[in-house]
Write a protein that holds these residues in place. Structure first.
Motif, short mmCIF file in Angstrom:
data_model
loop_
_atom_site.label_atom_id
_atom_site.label_comp_id
_atom_site.label_asym_id
_atom_site.label_seq_id
_atom_site.Cartn_x
_atom_site.Cartn_y
_atom_site.Cartn_z
N ASP A 469 0.82 -1.21 0.00
CA ASP A 469 0.00 0.00 0.00
C ASP A 469 0.86 1.26 0.00
O ASP A 469 0.58 2.22 -0.72
N LEU A 470 1.90 1.22 0.82
CA LEU A 470 2.79 2.37 0.88
C LEU A 470 3.44 2.59 -0.49
O LEU A 470 3.51 3.72 -0.99
N GLU A 471 3.85 1.50 -1.06
CA GLU A 471 4.48 1.54 -2.37
C GLU A 471 3.52 2.11 -3.42
O GLU A 471 3.88 2.95 -4.24
N THR A 472 2.27 1.64 -3.38
CA THR A 472 1.30 2.02 -4.41
C THR A 472 0.76 3.44 -4.21
O THR A 472 0.67 4.22 -5.15
N PHE A 473 0.38 3.76 -2.99
CA PHE A 473 -0.45 4.96 -2.79
C PHE A 473 0.29 6.18 -2.22
O PHE A 473 -0.28 7.25 -2.06
N HIS A 474 1.57 6.02 -1.89
CA HIS A 474 2.33 7.16 -1.39
C HIS A 474 3.33 7.58 -2.45
O HIS A 474 3.90 6.70 -3.09
N SER A 475 3.56 8.90 -2.69
CA SER A 475 2.90 10.05 -2.11
C SER A 475 1.42 10.08 -2.46
O SER A 475 1.04 9.65 -3.55
N THR A 476 0.63 10.64 -1.56
CA THR A 476 -0.77 10.81 -1.91
C THR A 476 -0.89 11.95 -2.92
O THR A 476 0.06 12.71 -3.11
N ASP A 477 -2.01 12.03 -3.55
CA ASP A 477 -2.15 13.00 -4.65
C ASP A 477 -2.55 14.39 -4.18
O ASP A 477 -2.01 15.39 -4.65
N VAL A 478 -3.51 14.46 -3.30
CA VAL A 478 -4.04 15.76 -2.90
C VAL A 478 -4.29 15.79 -1.40
O VAL A 478 -4.70 14.77 -0.83
#
Length: 919
Positions: A469-478
């Motif tokens: 999840d960290l790999e996929t979703f970080h950095s967050t977009d907004v």
RNA sequence: AGGAGCGUAGCUCAGCUGGUUAGAGCGCCGCCUCGACAAGGCGGAGGUCCUCGGUUCAAUUCCGAGCGUUCCUACCA
């Protein structure tokens, strides 16, 4: 379909979405993630939250429909001080003090409370339709996040970026804890300025006069300061005054900080109880005398008489005693900014104590750079200044709180007071080779809640582990948040995330305006002007609203005024407007403005809009039920091509608006398309065909197909903004049109397609609208009711006009309800008429007893005057050689064309007027 | 005190990189129960775009000053 009653379907749809796990990331497509700014577990949803979460939900739903792998991460924070306060108050009601229970038992009670009452905010978010991923919901005090907090604290300490020290901090004497600068709110209040006489040592009847707003602190004075260049006092510098009541000699020092012009030019210096004095004390090596206990009662460092008095009792006593001694020169009224604790509302005391700090400077530098380099972008951009100003003057951050509810500081002390920081006691022993004979006790304090919140974007995704999840979703977009949170939280997240993850927490920060009441006042409990978003969605009676606003006020005397204002503003309480209407209001008011006055009239307007869409859908279903709605390859007629093009254009506007966070533009485009184009024109234009039985089925079915498919696309277009009603209606669209999907949430968002732009269709419909509006205008101004048929003559139209009349005669007859429509050309009989110009063509309604001659002359005059004004403007522009020479050719040409059109129109209008006047 | 924002119709607000007949919603004034919708339809009125300068052929829009207003930061004890 029944009447539009949102409460009938809003709740059930949310349940179904959640049960079916539609909020989870799809696992396909580009990752798009947003972390929710964690609401307090103690909290309830206020208007600001509802506003921000509505905006985020539209972004999330938009992206999900665009095919992104979308995560809206849910979670809450533990709100250390606020939560502990609530539970303490509950215990007090049972006659129990936290100290009676002890730390362990007390914390058990807090957890119990959290399990029972912590869910309010979640229910509210669900009611709002927020498509949060609940399954991975996190809490700042859960095991994973606590591990992240420990890790960060220890690593920062190892690098010397966390340290312990005795410092002057903001102290809340009721909560008995330090609080950060940001949790102190200063408001102007009425107070006094006391001018005190301090006898000069060794000189009888000679005094220095000092002014103070807090006379009780004089008991802790350790100097009097004057300006070094002040001639009046130059000779006294280095001498002493005898501090009254305490009977201590204190020195007279010189410092540039002193303002010679203010008061007497002498300042009393109390380094242990004032931030400026503290700094001056350091410069001059003054002793610090702390005269208060942790509850702001006077301690043993003051003369016996005042000990144990509360600070305000002590103030009165000090004044009285000084008065007795003749040492009060004067007392003046004075307004001053009084610092109060945000949570307790009590006056905050600068207080000397042992605290933990984060050394912020080294962390700030990369954070500043990330924004300078555009790795993080603030929207609107000018908020970057707020960020830069704060970051470039950043102060060390006091992170310890004298509380029990929170992350206990991972530091242990041996019996000599040495400190060992480690992830746990065992590690502390191992790291520092301490035997079991060494007794270690853990620091009693906890960390500031914002310390854990600063790790939010990555700790919620599993850090310090390297999770998928960290790999996929970080950095967050907004990150969507209010401007008041930039310093508190946004800046700290940027610092911590860059430090520990090596990347920005989010790529964009969308800063929303602040929602205020109708008068532009900040909404607050104490002012009693707050609105609960749920009350707008579900409605509330006036009495309940008054009760809600006046219960458990910090200042009960406000109740009467709050009640009066509430009864005036909401004489009938608040009606149930539904979630969709409230949400649509939020999008519409999400402009770039900093403050947003919330206006209930707009909610009502958008509720009406929902009703409009609902009823339009009702019409569509009525006209298509039990019919073959397949396309059958019949070419769409010009009207159908027009509405398809209009929809396509709207899709384009909305999509672009969403890319730039212009929710107001998106909402406006949808509103105008649905109401002004689809309902007011398209639906009306379908009626002559769908009501007429003799037209062949193929044509009618093509019409039905466009009607349904346009509605279906419109629903998808509007779904991110009006999630509930679009789902409710979409479910009733035949599968042949909408496809087999289970939910509108997972359908594709409409894409704009340039090939659908159709200039012939839009010109034809513009012509129809002009003809219809022109006729209605004549009707309206002549007070001729819609029911009365009037004869219409199209005079001197072009071939195109004639062709259009022929093609659209049925439509025009339906919309205009004329007695007759005929075409005539120059030379034909031209009766005296009321006139409307459609380009070169004159639309005539012959005078009769229905049309008053004077009224028509007045109408023509108005139109002539309007045109004359335009003519003057155009002529003066074209008459200016500078304009003709220097302005771009197309601008000049445009002006020439305009003038020609005006002239031609004026000529016709004047001729008409002359003809009628001559009668 | 320093910084920032705002000032457009009666009210709440749009108006992007200058050229529009300056727009919307609500409110206001007329007319209308015609089979989607009176939570509606149709028509209409209403603006020195805060003031004064400047740049420009052209300013609601860009620049400067002033006035009014709001917020933030720092506070003079």
């Amino acid at each position: 379909m029944d009447k539009y009653q949102p409460q009938d379907f809003e709740g059930t749809w949310y349940e179904r979405w959640e049960e079916n796990n539609y909020f989870a990331p799809s696992g396909n497509g580009n990752p798009f993630s947003i972390a929710i700014p964690p609401p307090n577990v103690t909290g309830t949803l206020h208007m600001g939250h509802a506003f921000q979460h509505s905006l985020v939900d539209s972004l999330i739903r938009f992206r999900r429909m665009k095919g992104d792998n979308t995560l809206w991460q849910m979670g809450t924070d533990h709100a250390g001080i606020a939560t502990q306060l609530i539970v303490t108050e509950q215990l007090a009601a049972e006659g129990i003090k936290p100290s009676d229970l002890g730390r362990e038992e007390f914390l058990k009670r807090v957890w119990q409370w959290k399990e029972h009452s912590g869910g309010t905010i979640s229910k509210q978010l669900r009611r709002l339709g927020a498509s949060l991923h609940w399954e991975t919901e996190r809490f700042t005090l859960d095991d994973g996040l606590s591990r992240a907090v420990l890790e960060v604290f220890v690593r920062l300490h190892e690098e010397g970026l966390v340290y312990r020290g005795k410092r002057l901090v903001n102290w809340d004497p009721v909560l008995k804890t330090s609080i950060s600068d940001l949790e102190v709110e200063s408001e102007e209040e009425q107070g006094h300025m006391w001018h005190l006489r301090y006898p000069i040592a060794g000189e009888s009847n000679q005094f220095l006069v000092v002014a103070t707003t807090r006379p009780e602190t004089m008991l802790g004075d350790t100097a009097v300061a004057v300006h070094p260049d002040d001639e009046r006092y130059k000779s006294l510098v280095g001498k002493e005054v005898l501090l009254p009541l305490a009977d201590r000699p204190i020195t007279i020092i010189a410092d540039h900080y002193v303002d010679r012009e203010f008061g007497s030019g002498c300042v009393k210096i109390t380094p242990a109880h004032d931030f400026n004095d503290y700094d001056m004390g350091k410069r001059h090596d003054l002793p610090l005398i702390n005269i208060f206990n942790d509850d702001a009662s006077v301690n043993e460092n003051a003369p016996a008489k005042y000990q144990k008095m509360d600070r305000y009792e002590a103030r009165d006593a000090v004044i009285e005693d000084l008065q007795q001694l003749g040492l009060i020169e004067k007392i003046e009224d004075h307004t001053l900014a009084v610092p109060r604790g945000e949570k307790s509302g009590v006056v905050v005391e600068p207080y000397l104590s042992d605290q933990w700090f984060v050394k912020a400077g080294p962390l700030a530098e990369p954070a500043i750079k990330a924004v300078e380099d555009g790795e993080i972008e603030f929207i609107p951009k000018n908020y970057e200044n707020t960020f830069f100003v704060w970051m470039r003057n950043i102060q060390d951050w006091c992170i310890s709180r004298q509380q029990w509810w929170g992350h206990r500081i991972p530091a242990w002390y041996d019996e000599s007071g040495n400190v060992y920081v480690a992830r746990n006691e065992a590690e502390a022993r191992e790291k520092h080779k301490l035997g079991n004979d060494t007794v270690l006790t853990q620091d009693e304090d906890v960390l500031d809640t914002w310390f854990s919140s600063a790790l939010w974007t990555f700790s919620t995704l599993g850090w310090p582990d390297k999770t998928p999840d960290l790999e996929t979703f970080h950095s967050t977009d907004v990150m969507v948040t209010g401007h008041d949170i930039i310093t508190f939280w946004v800046s700290r997240m940027i610092m911590m995330t860059l430090k520990f993850v090596g990347e920005v927490p989010f790529k964009k920060v969308y800063v929303t305006g602040m929602v205020t009441d109708a008068d532009g006042q900040k909404q607050s409990k104490s002012k009693g002007n707050g609105l609960d978003p749920l009350d707008i969605m579900d409605g509330i009676s006036l009495d309940d609203l008054v009760a809600k606003r006046t219960e458990s006020l910090l200042q009960p005397r406000m109740a009467e005024r709050i009640e009066k204002n509430t009864r005036k503003e909401f004489p009938d309480g608040i009606r149930a407007y539904g979630t969709d209407a409230l949400r649509f209001t939020f999008y519409s008011i999400a402009t770039r403005s900093r403050t947003i006055r919330f206006d209930m009239n707009r909610v009502e307007g958008y509720r009406n809009f929902c009703n409009k869409l609902w009823n339009a859908a009702n019409y569509v279903f009525m006209k298509t039920e039990d019919h073959d709605v397949s396309n059958k390859n019949v070419a769409p007629d010009v009207i159908d091509r027009w509405i398809v093009a209009e929809l396509n254009h709207t899709v384009d506007v909305v999509s672009r608006a969403m890319e730039t966070f212009r929710f107001d533009i998106a909402a406006k485009a949808i509103y105008e398309f649905i109401w002004d184009e689809f309902c007011d024109w398209y639906v009306e234009l379908t009626k002559p065909i769908l009501n007429a039985e003799e037209i062949n089925d193929q044509v009618v079915n093509a019409k039905r197909f466009t009607l349904l498919s346009t509605l279906e696309q419109t629903l998808r277009l509007a779904h991110p903004f009006l999630p509930f009603m679009t789902e409710e209606i979409w479910q009733q669209i035949p599968e042949g049109i909408r496809g087999p999907g289970e939910t509108i949430m997972q359908q594709n968002y409409p894409l704009s397609d340039a090939s659908l732009i159709d200039s012939t269709a839009s010109k034809d419909v513009a012509w129809i609208k002009d003809v219809v509006t022109g006729t209605r205008n004549i009707r309206g101004e002549m007070d001729i009711s819609q029911g009365k048929p009037i004869p219409i003559i199209f005079f001197n139209g072009s071939d195109e006009d004639k062709a259009r009349l022929e093609e659209h005669q049925t439509l025009l007859e339906f919309l205009i309800r004329p007695k007759s429509i005929e075409s005539r050309v120059a030379g034909d009989d031209k009766p005296p008429s009321a006139t409307h110009l459609v380009g070169e063509m004159e639309l005539l309604v012959p005078l009769s007893d229905l049309i008053n001659k004077e009224a028509e002359i007045a109408r023509l005059d108005k139109e002539i005057e309007r045109k004359e004004k335009e003519k003057t403007r155009a002529e003066s522009k074209l008459g200016n050689s500078n304009f003709v020479d220097k302005a771009p050719d197309n601008v000049v040409q445009k002006e020439r064309d305009k003038l020609a059109d005006i002239d031609s129109a004026l000529e016709k209008l004047k001729k008409q007027k002359a003809e009628i006047s001559g009668l």
